[in-house]
Motif scaffolding. Sequence first.
Motif, PDB file in Angstrom:
ATOM      1  N   ALA A 168      43.328  38.197  45.223  1.00 52.93           N
ATOM      2  CA  ALA A 168      43.388  38.956  43.966  1.00 52.93           C
ATOM      3  C   ALA A 168      44.779  39.560  43.782  1.00 52.93           C
ATOM      4  O   ALA A 168      45.344  39.546  42.676  1.00 52.93           O
ATOM      5  N   ASN A 169      45.344  40.084  44.865  1.00 45.78           N
ATOM      6  CA  ASN A 169      46.687  40.658  44.773  1.00 45.78           C
ATOM      7  C   ASN A 169      47.743  39.599  44.507  1.00 45.78           C
ATOM      8  O   ASN A 169      48.700  39.833  43.766  1.00 45.78           O
ATOM      9  N   VAL A 170      47.593  38.434  45.111  1.00 48.98           N
ATOM     10  CA  VAL A 170      48.540  37.340  44.853  1.00 48.98           C
ATOM     11  C   VAL A 170      48.501  36.969  43.372  1.00 48.98           C
ATOM     12  O   VAL A 170      49.542  36.824  42.724  1.00 48.98           O
ATOM     13  N   TYR A 171      47.301  36.820  42.845  1.00 49.54           N
ATOM     14  CA  TYR A 171      47.178  36.472  41.424  1.00 49.54           C
ATOM     15  C   TYR A 171      47.760  37.577  40.530  1.00 49.54           C
ATOM     16  O   TYR A 171      48.428  37.286  39.529  1.00 49.54           O
ATOM     17  N   LYS A 172      47.509  38.827  40.887  1.00 45.14           N
ATOM     18  CA  LYS A 172      48.022  39.923  40.071  1.00 45.14           C
ATOM     19  C   LYS A 172      49.542  39.933  40.072  1.00 45.14           C
ATOM     20  O   LYS A 172      50.180  40.158  39.037  1.00 45.14           O
ATOM     21  N   ASN A 173      50.129  39.657  41.228  1.00 49.37           N
ATOM     22  CA  ASN A 173      51.588  39.624  41.309  1.00 49.37           C
ATOM     23  C   ASN A 173      52.186  38.472  40.516  1.00 49.37           C
ATOM     24  O   ASN A 173      53.365  38.495  40.163  1.00 49.37           O
ATOM     25  N   MET A 174      51.378  37.451  40.238  1.00 47.98           N
ATOM     26  CA  MET A 174      51.827  36.332  39.406  1.00 47.98           C
ATOM     27  C   MET A 174      51.439  36.548  37.944  1.00 47.98           C
ATOM     28  O   MET A 174      51.575  35.635  37.131  1.00 47.98           O
ATOM     29  N   PHE A 175      50.930  37.729  37.620  1.00 52.81           N
ATOM     30  CA  PHE A 175      50.498  38.070  36.256  1.00 52.81           C
ATOM     31  C   PHE A 175      49.297  37.231  35.806  1.00 52.81           C
ATOM     32  O   PHE A 175      49.069  37.087  34.606  1.00 52.81           O
ATOM     33  N   ARG A 176      48.529  36.720  36.746  1.00 51.01           N
ATOM     34  CA  ARG A 176      47.336  35.932  36.412  1.00 51.01           C
ATOM     35  C   ARG A 176      46.114  36.847  36.498  1.00 51.01           C
ATOM     36  O   ARG A 176      45.319  36.799  37.450  1.00 51.01           O
ATOM     37  N   ASP A 177      45.988  37.689  35.488  1.00 48.61           N
ATOM     38  CA  ASP A 177      44.975  38.743  35.529  1.00 48.61           C
ATOM     39  C   ASP A 177      43.550  38.199  35.553  1.00 48.61           C
ATOM     40  O   ASP A 177      42.675  38.768  36.221  1.00 48.61           O
ATOM     41  N   GLU A 178      43.280  37.125  34.819  1.00 49.89           N
ATOM     42  CA  GLU A 178      41.918  36.585  34.795  1.00 49.89           C
ATOM     43  C   GLU A 178      41.508  36.061  36.172  1.00 49.89           C
ATOM     44  O   GLU A 178      40.372  36.267  36.614  1.00 49.89           O
ATOM     45  N   ASP A 179      42.440  35.391  36.846  1.00 47.28           N
ATOM     46  CA  ASP A 179      42.138  34.898  38.192  1.00 47.28           C
ATOM     47  C   ASP A 179      41.976  36.058  39.168  1.00 47.28           C
ATOM     48  O   ASP A 179      41.109  36.022  40.061  1.00 47.28           O
ATOM     49  N   ALA A 180      42.807  37.091  39.009  1.00 40.34           N
ATOM     50  CA  ALA A 180      42.687  38.267  39.877  1.00 40.34           C
ATOM     51  C   ALA A 180      41.329  38.933  39.681  1.00 40.34           C
ATOM     52  O   ALA A 180      40.694  39.389  40.643  1.00 40.34           O
ATOM     53  N   LEU A 181      40.865  38.990  38.433  1.00 35.91           N
ATOM     54  CA  LEU A 181      39.559  39.578  38.140  1.00 35.91           C
ATOM     55  C   LEU A 181      38.444  38.815  38.836  1.00 35.91           C
ATOM     56  O   LEU A 181      37.537  39.412  39.431  1.00 35.91           O
ATOM     57  N   ALA A 182      38.500  37.493  38.783  1.00 37.91           N
ATOM     58  CA  ALA A 182      37.456  36.679  39.418  1.00 37.91           C
ATOM     59  C   ALA A 182      37.385  36.958  40.913  1.00 37.91           C
ATOM     60  O   ALA A 182      36.293  37.063  41.495  1.00 37.91           O
ATOM     61  N   MET A 183      38.543  37.082  41.565  1.00 39.63           N
ATOM     62  CA  MET A 183      38.560  37.352  43.003  1.00 39.63           C
ATOM     63  C   MET A 183      38.071  38.769  43.308  1.00 39.63           C
ATOM     64  O   MET A 183      37.354  39.002  44.293  1.00 39.63           O
ATOM     65  N   ALA A 184      38.452  39.743  42.484  1.00 39.26           N
ATOM     66  CA  ALA A 184      38.010  41.123  42.697  1.00 39.26           C
ATOM     67  C   ALA A 184      36.493  41.229  42.553  1.00 39.26           C
ATOM     68  O   ALA A 184      35.829  41.942  43.325  1.00 39.26           O
ATOM     69  N   ARG A 185      35.956  40.550  41.575  1.00 37.37           N
ATOM     70  CA  ARG A 185      34.495  40.563  41.395  1.00 37.37           C
ATOM     71  C   ARG A 185      33.788  39.957  42.600  1.00 37.37           C
ATOM     72  O   ARG A 185      32.750  40.457  43.054  1.00 37.37           O
ATOM     73  N   LYS A 186      34.344  38.865  43.139  1.00 37.09           N
ATOM     74  CA  LYS A 186      33.716  38.230  44.290  1.00 37.09           C
ATOM     75  C   LYS A 186      33.768  39.141  45.511  1.00 37.09           C
ATOM     76  O   LYS A 186      32.776  39.276  46.248  1.00 37.09           O
ATOM     77  N   ALA A 187      34.931  39.777  45.724  1.00 37.20           N
ATOM     78  CA  ALA A 187      35.046  40.698  46.861  1.00 37.20           C
ATOM     79  C   ALA A 187      34.064  41.857  46.720  1.00 37.20           C
ATOM     80  O   ALA A 187      33.418  42.281  47.697  1.00 37.20           O
ATOM     81  N   HIS A 188      33.914  42.402  45.507  1.00 36.24           N
ATOM     82  CA  HIS A 188      33.002  43.522  45.268  1.00 36.24           C
ATOM     83  C   HIS A 188      31.545  43.093  45.424  1.00 36.24           C
ATOM     84  O   HIS A 188      30.691  43.869  45.890  1.00 36.24           O
ATOM     85  N   GLU A 189      31.276  41.854  45.050  1.00 37.50           N
ATOM     86  CA  GLU A 189      29.921  41.316  45.211  1.00 37.50           C
ATOM     87  C   GLU A 189      29.538  41.254  46.688  1.00 37.50           C
ATOM     88  O   GLU A 189      28.389  41.529  47.058  1.00 37.50           O
TER      89      GLU A 189
END
Length: 716
Positions: free
Chosen positions: A592-613
């Motif tokens: 999620a952090n890698v995606y956020k650093n690449m400005f890929r917010d939608e991909d970062a969101l998907a990873m954050a949701r999975k981690a929270h799940e």
Amino acid sequence: MTTRTTNDIVRYLKKLSPDTIRKQTFLQFTDSELLDAANAFSRDNERLTAILEAVLRSPEHSPDFIHYGGVYSALSGIVVPFRGLQDNLATFYAWFAYGVQHNYFEDIFESAQSVIMEYLDQEEKEAVETGLRILIRFARAFFPTMGWAAWVLGFLNELPLTWKLGSQIFDELITRVQSQPEAEEAVEILEAYVKKGVRGPRKSVSVDADLVEEVVDVVSKLLVEIPSPDMLTFTIQPSLSALFDPEKKMTPLPRAEEAVLELIYLALSPNMAETPEADQALQVLQRLLREGKAPLQELAPWLEKAHGDWRLLLSDNICKVGFLTPEELKALALDTQVNVYLRNDAVDALIEIAQRFPSLESDVKAFVRHLLTRPESRDVPEEESFLAMVISALLDADWQDLLPEIEAAFKDDVIDPEIIRPEDIFDAWGVTLDVPEVMPAREDGEYILLRCTNCGRSRYHFVRKVLLDMETMDRKIKGLPIKYAPFVMDHEIVCPKCGARDAYEVNALYATKLMAMAFPDVEPPEDLQDENDLFTALMLHAVRIIESPLEVYPIYSATRGGRSIHPLALRDRYLANIEKNPKDPANYVGLANVYKNMFRDEDALAMARKAHELTPDNLEIALLRAMAEHDAGDPEMARKLYAQVIENAVRKGWGWEDGFERVDIARNGLQALKQGKPSPWAEGAQEMLLSSSRSFQREDTKRRKKKRRKRKKKRR
């Protein structure tokens, strides 16, 4: 288009013998590519010669990029010492014919000098006399400058067996011109070559005294400068009539080798095409070729086909010497193994011929329709560039009746947008094509042209933010292998043709622009060494005065284990870890952090949701998801998760480890959410969350080590 490096071509050529190279045409390569590869064989004269000969025999003609006269000159400098008189003359005659066909006066005069000097270099009476006679004929027919003739005659002074002859000619010339109006300049020119004389053995070549007198008489009448350097003067010599009609028995009868240059000019020059002597000269050349009385083998492809209205088939777009028939041009254009530039030249030549022969226009148009619609145009990636070039040629020819086929090609998305776009059709013909709009107007970013490294096709992709990975750029500049482009886009780039993901390279023009945008304060080089420096300077100036919503951020590669790693390569590692252990939340947090650093917010969101799940009670991951939802997901969920982090922290008390910092981030997030601003994630929270990710990884490592110790105890 297929990308080939010079090294690829060098390796290919090394596998071939010089004889094999000499017999092939290598139509898959451009002349420029072959010449670049030839530089690798500077110490292998035989192979280098074969490559240069292959270039000069190719049907390509790209004078805007290549000085072919220089190639002929380079070839003559290599082969003259190693080949015989006849082979050398064949090369020089081809060089002369090239200059004549394309009106390159410099090549006409330099190749003629080479022909004459080749005879003088034999240092034998008959050959030297032949060279001097050719000089006389050329001077009378073309009227060059005195400097041109002095340069040729000066060659006599450099040879051991002809230096006395050279000294005699120059002495008599200086005496003769001293009485002329431009005596001072003429004498200065002649004396410059006298000083270059050498001394050889007493024995020297002697020639007929009348011939020496004729040389002196002709050269002394030449001007120091040509009045109009952009115009070539040619006078048909009366003695040529004896070659055109031997039965008239006119005298003096020139020998064939003495008149070859004049015959080539008469037969091939556009300026002489309407004269009766043009066809007569062609017939003499064809007879000389058949009977083997002159070394014209390099001109055989032209002479053997030159019948009927062949001059109307000559084109500056293709062939260094001679022409290709319409059927040969069609075969070239259809062959997908031939490089697209040469194929496009063939289409240009066909259109040019059709405009000269109205009777061929319908046939050529039918052929071009076939090119635009045949199955290969939809299946072969390189065809997109070829079809784009063909359409450009149709615009230039104003063949609007092929508009339906052009529109169909755009609808099928088989046109390279780097070369031509539907807007160009409108600009040329005022016609709006009925095709889907692929680049709708937007003001929050820019369309960047990217080439898929998997299939080779180029397409525009809309981008708002770009990372410039400096470590990767440095490797690219040094010529080291790279897996991913230095420019990382703010969303996954998917090729619309082959489906490849994040497999792209940035168009050179856009790459320079993005570099300039990344470092707008860098001063352009003061000393512009080449076109690249000039282009960079212009681009730096442009980005300072033209505002763009696109943002470019230079970064240095993330480090992993002390080694630099490209952001997309780091993504790949996390994805591989997820595939091995899909229930480890640490990998999702890191990704999620890698995606956020690449400005890929939608991909970062998907990873954050999975981690929270996977870990719904973990407050660090709850905060991660809150910011991800804030930036790219459900604002209400973001508010709920921010509140959860704050409430749990307060309930645990301020002594809770890192609690104050996380509460501060959550409160700032809530405030930013209410104000419609981005989350704090992009403002420093990544570092904290990455440390959280590393703590998860450490705990996971401890668990694995503990399991291994248990297994070892069981074995004991």
